[in-house]
Design an enzyme around this catalytic site. Structure first.
Site, PDB file in Angstrom:
ATOM      1  N   ARG A 149      16.122  29.732   4.523  1.00 16.06           N
ATOM      2  CA  ARG A 149      15.431  30.334   5.676  1.00 16.06           C
ATOM      3  C   ARG A 149      16.363  30.219   6.881  1.00 16.06           C
ATOM      4  NH1 ARG A 149       9.400  30.369   5.259  1.00 16.06           N
ATOM      5  NH2 ARG A 149       8.794  29.533   3.203  1.00 16.06           N
ATOM      6  N   LYS A 209      14.136  40.169   5.482  1.00 12.06           N
ATOM      7  CA  LYS A 209      14.623  40.051   6.877  1.00 12.06           C
ATOM      8  C   LYS A 209      15.938  39.260   6.915  1.00 12.06           C
ATOM      9  CE  LYS A 209      12.635  36.947   9.417  1.00 12.06           C
ATOM     10  NZ  LYS A 209      11.680  36.166  10.230  1.00 12.06           N
ATOM     11  N   ASP A 210      15.978  38.151   6.223  1.00 15.88           N
ATOM     12  CA  ASP A 210      17.147  37.270   6.309  1.00 15.88           C
ATOM     13  C   ASP A 210      18.376  37.852   5.606  1.00 15.88           C
ATOM     14  OD1 ASP A 210      15.432  34.025   6.336  1.00 15.88           O
ATOM     15  OD2 ASP A 210      15.769  35.544   7.895  1.00 15.88           O
ATOM     16  N   LYS A 220      14.199  22.431  18.424  1.00 17.53           N
ATOM     17  CA  LYS A 220      13.417  22.063  17.227  1.00 17.53           C
ATOM     18  C   LYS A 220      13.769  20.656  16.767  1.00 17.53           C
ATOM     19  CE  LYS A 220      13.592  26.886  15.945  1.00 17.53           C
ATOM     20  NZ  LYS A 220      14.427  27.896  15.289  1.00 17.53           N
ATOM     21  N   GLU A 274       6.268   5.818  12.632  1.00 17.00           N
ATOM     22  CA  GLU A 274       6.042   6.737  13.747  1.00 17.00           C
ATOM     23  C   GLU A 274       7.044   7.885  13.567  1.00 17.00           C
ATOM     24  OE1 GLU A 274       6.419   4.625  17.457  1.00 17.00           O
ATOM     25  OE2 GLU A 274       4.771   3.246  16.989  1.00 17.00           O
ATOM     26  N   GLN A 318       4.618  23.444  20.078  1.00 17.18           N
ATOM     27  CA  GLN A 318       4.134  24.033  18.820  1.00 17.18           C
ATOM     28  C   GLN A 318       4.717  23.276  17.642  1.00 17.18           C
ATOM     29  OE1 GLN A 318       4.427  28.380  18.484  1.00 17.18           O
ATOM     30  NE2 GLN A 318       4.951  28.199  16.299  1.00 17.18           N
ATOM     31  N   ASP A 319       3.864  22.992  16.661  1.00 14.37           N
ATOM     32  CA  ASP A 319       4.307  22.375  15.403  1.00 14.37           C
ATOM     33  C   ASP A 319       4.230  23.416  14.297  1.00 14.37           C
ATOM     34  OD1 ASP A 319       3.141  18.872  15.519  1.00 14.37           O
ATOM     35  OD2 ASP A 319       4.557  20.011  16.769  1.00 14.37           O
ATOM     36  N   ASN A 320       5.227  23.402  13.415  1.00 12.17           N
ATOM     37  CA  ASN A 320       5.249  24.335  12.279  1.00 12.17           C
ATOM     38  C   ASN A 320       5.389  23.560  10.975  1.00 12.17           C
ATOM     39  OD1 ASN A 320       5.229  26.468  14.093  1.00 12.17           O
ATOM     40  ND2 ASN A 320       7.454  26.746  14.049  1.00 12.17           N
ATOM     41  N   HIS A 354      18.049  31.496  12.274  1.00  7.08           N
ATOM     42  CA  HIS A 354      17.175  32.128  13.268  1.00  7.08           C
ATOM     43  C   HIS A 354      17.308  31.509  14.656  1.00  7.08           C
ATOM     44  CE1 HIS A 354      14.393  32.874   9.578  1.00  7.08           C
ATOM     45  NE2 HIS A 354      15.424  33.706   9.579  1.00  7.08           N
ATOM     46  N   ARG A 404       0.844  -1.218   0.000  1.00  5.60           N
ATOM     47  CA  ARG A 404       0.000   0.000   0.000  1.00  5.60           C
ATOM     48  C   ARG A 404       0.871   1.257   0.000  1.00  5.60           C
ATOM     49  NH1 ARG A 404      -2.835  -0.981   5.535  1.00  5.60           N
ATOM     50  NH2 ARG A 404      -0.675  -1.604   5.930  1.00  5.60           N
ATOM     51  N   TYR A 432       8.252  20.890  11.656  1.00  9.16           N
ATOM     52  CA  TYR A 432       9.053  20.732  12.860  1.00  9.16           C
ATOM     53  C   TYR A 432       8.260  21.013  14.126  1.00  9.16           C
ATOM     54  CZ  TYR A 432       9.948  25.753  11.804  1.00  9.16           C
ATOM     55  OH  TYR A 432       9.838  27.087  11.472  1.00  9.16           O
ATOM     56  N   HIS A 474      19.234  28.226  13.698  1.00  9.98           N
ATOM     57  CA  HIS A 474      18.802  27.172  12.767  1.00  9.98           C
ATOM     58  C   HIS A 474      18.451  27.777  11.423  1.00  9.98           C
ATOM     59  CE1 HIS A 474      15.531  24.608  10.981  1.00  9.98           C
ATOM     60  NE2 HIS A 474      16.605  23.850  10.921  1.00  9.98           N
TER      61      HIS A 474
HETATM   62  C1  LIG Z   1       8.314  31.007  12.604  1.00  5.40           C
HETATM   63  C2  LIG Z   1       6.903  31.522  12.668  1.00  5.40           C
HETATM   64  C3  LIG Z   1       6.442  32.483  11.799  1.00  5.40           C
HETATM   65  N1  LIG Z   1       5.161  32.925  11.884  1.00  5.40           N
HETATM   66  C4  LIG Z   1       4.697  33.926  10.916  1.00  5.40           C
HETATM   67  C5  LIG Z   1       5.495  35.216  10.915  1.00  5.40           C
HETATM   68  C6  LIG Z   1       5.462  35.653   9.472  1.00  5.40           C
HETATM   69  O1  LIG Z   1       4.283  36.410   9.233  1.00  5.40           O
HETATM   70  C7  LIG Z   1       5.358  34.349   8.684  1.00  5.40           C
HETATM   71  C8  LIG Z   1       6.683  33.901   8.109  1.00  5.40           C
HETATM   72  O2  LIG Z   1       7.637  33.945   9.146  1.00  5.40           O
HETATM   73  P1  LIG Z   1       9.185  33.801   8.833  1.00  5.40           P
HETATM   74  O3  LIG Z   1       9.516  34.539   7.584  1.00  5.40           O
HETATM   75  O4  LIG Z   1       9.920  34.174  10.101  1.00  5.40           O
HETATM   76  O5  LIG Z   1       9.302  32.240   8.568  1.00  5.40           O
HETATM   77  P2  LIG Z   1      10.687  31.425   8.410  1.00  5.40           P
HETATM   78  O6  LIG Z   1      11.686  32.233   7.660  1.00  5.40           O
HETATM   79  O7  LIG Z   1      10.322  30.089   7.934  1.00  5.40           O
HETATM   80  O8  LIG Z   1      11.180  31.321   9.913  1.00  5.40           O
HETATM   81  C9  LIG Z   1      11.628  30.101  10.463  1.00  5.40           C
HETATM   82  O9  LIG Z   1      12.862  29.827   9.851  1.00  5.40           O
HETATM   83  C10 LIG Z   1      13.760  28.979  10.506  1.00  5.40           C
HETATM   84  C11 LIG Z   1      13.983  27.774   9.628  1.00  5.40           C
HETATM   85  C12 LIG Z   1      13.468  28.566  11.882  1.00  5.40           C
HETATM   86  O10 LIG Z   1      14.108  27.670  12.426  1.00  5.40           O
HETATM   87  C13 LIG Z   1      12.423  29.249  12.649  1.00  5.40           C
HETATM   88  O11 LIG Z   1      11.470  28.294  13.095  1.00  5.40           O
HETATM   89  C14 LIG Z   1      11.712  30.325  11.945  1.00  5.40           C
HETATM   90  O12 LIG Z   1      12.421  31.518  12.199  1.00  5.40           O
HETATM   91  O13 LIG Z   1       4.890  33.372   9.625  1.00  5.40           O
HETATM   92  C15 LIG Z   1       4.283  32.453  12.840  1.00  5.40           C
HETATM   93  O14 LIG Z   1       3.119  32.886  12.909  1.00  5.40           O
HETATM   94  N2  LIG Z   1       4.733  31.501  13.729  1.00  5.40           N
HETATM   95  C16 LIG Z   1       6.007  31.010  13.669  1.00  5.40           C
HETATM   96  O15 LIG Z   1       6.353  30.116  14.485  1.00  5.40           O
END
Ligand SMILES: Cc1cn([C@H]2C[C@H](O)[C@@H](COP(=O)(O)OP(=O)(O)O[C@H]3O[C@H](C)C(=O)[C@H](O)[C@H]3O)O2)c(=O)[nH]c1=O
Length: 184
Positions: free
Chosen positions: A61, A170-171, A73, A31, A49-51, A64, A26, A133, A120
């Site tokens: 990305r 930002k980055d 994480k 897990e 929290q899960d993202n 951070h 299938r 994550y 990270h």
């Molecule tokens: C991280 C995060 C973001 N947001 C909102 C804030 C912004 O409006 C939007 C995008 O956020 P950002 O550009 O900071 O997303 P990433 O660049 O993927 O950030 C992550 O990038 C690296 C890989 C990491 O390890 C962190 O978990 C995190 O900083 O999602 C949320 O609402 N909750 C969250 O936990």
């Protein structure tokens, strides 16, 4: 039955975890997390929290962290392939400013545990990647910090050329570690 292989890395607290994958005609089952087995293998962690994010090839990305609510994480890739990086920002650590990297992919199903006190980031190598994550503390946008991806003192060997990279506004603006005050 143990269903995960835990491998410690050159940086204390950073693990690579490989799940047992059960395949049949299938498809597969696995897990992706098991609190008790992780605790038995040195990872006594609680997640709150899960993202999940999706990115195209060349997206980087990171790097951070959160200052006052540092997040541990447990990261993995459910579609595509990324080069994932954890940088040790713990002031008293013998591996301060050193990094550990790993290829995480849909195929290898590897997971990477990055403790609090690390920066990270990841770089997408496949056409698209979906990244998910678990975090040990909540997101707090006003508490976020970062280190520039090409900090010469950290000297991460990213597997794509600079002109292929896609970074958020930002980055692009983070400073190097020596110009960033952190206190982990
Ligand atoms: C991280 C995060 C973001 N947001 C909102 C804030 C912004 O409006 C939007 C995008 O956020 P950002 O550009 O900071 O997303 P990433 O660049 O993927 O950030 C992550 O990038 C690296 C890989 C990491 O390890 C962190 O978990 C995190 O900083 O999602 C949320 O609402 N909750 C969250 O936990």
């Amino acid at each position: 039955m143990n269903k995960f292989k835990f491998t410690r890395t050159s940086i204390e607290g950073v693990f690579i975890i490989e799940p047992t994958v059960f395949t049949d005609d299938r498809g597969y089952f696995m897990e992706s997390y098991h609190k008790k087995e992780f605790e038995e293998n040195g990872l006594n962690i609680d997640f709150v929290q899960d993202n999940q994010s999706k990115s195209t090839k060349g997206v980087l990305r990171g790097l951070h962290f959160q200052y006052n609510q540092p997040q541990g994480k447990l990261v993995r890739v459910i579609k595509g392939e990324v080069f994932d990086v954890a940088v040790d920002l713990r002031k008293d650590s013998p591996t301060y400013s050193k990094y550990e990297s790993v290829i995480l992919s849909e195929d290898n199903k590897k997971q990477f545990y990055i403790p609090p006190g690390f920066a990270h980031g990841f770089l997408v190598l496949s056409d698209e990647a979906e990244f998910t994550y678990k975090c040990t503390d909540f997101y707090n946008g006003s508490d976020e910090g970062g280190i520039i991806w090409n900090d010469p003192d950290i000297n991460i060997e990213w597997p794509l050329n600079e002109e292929e990279l896609i970074l958020s506004e930002k980055d692009q603006k983070w400073k190097s570690l020596k110009d960033t005050s952190t206190s982990f």
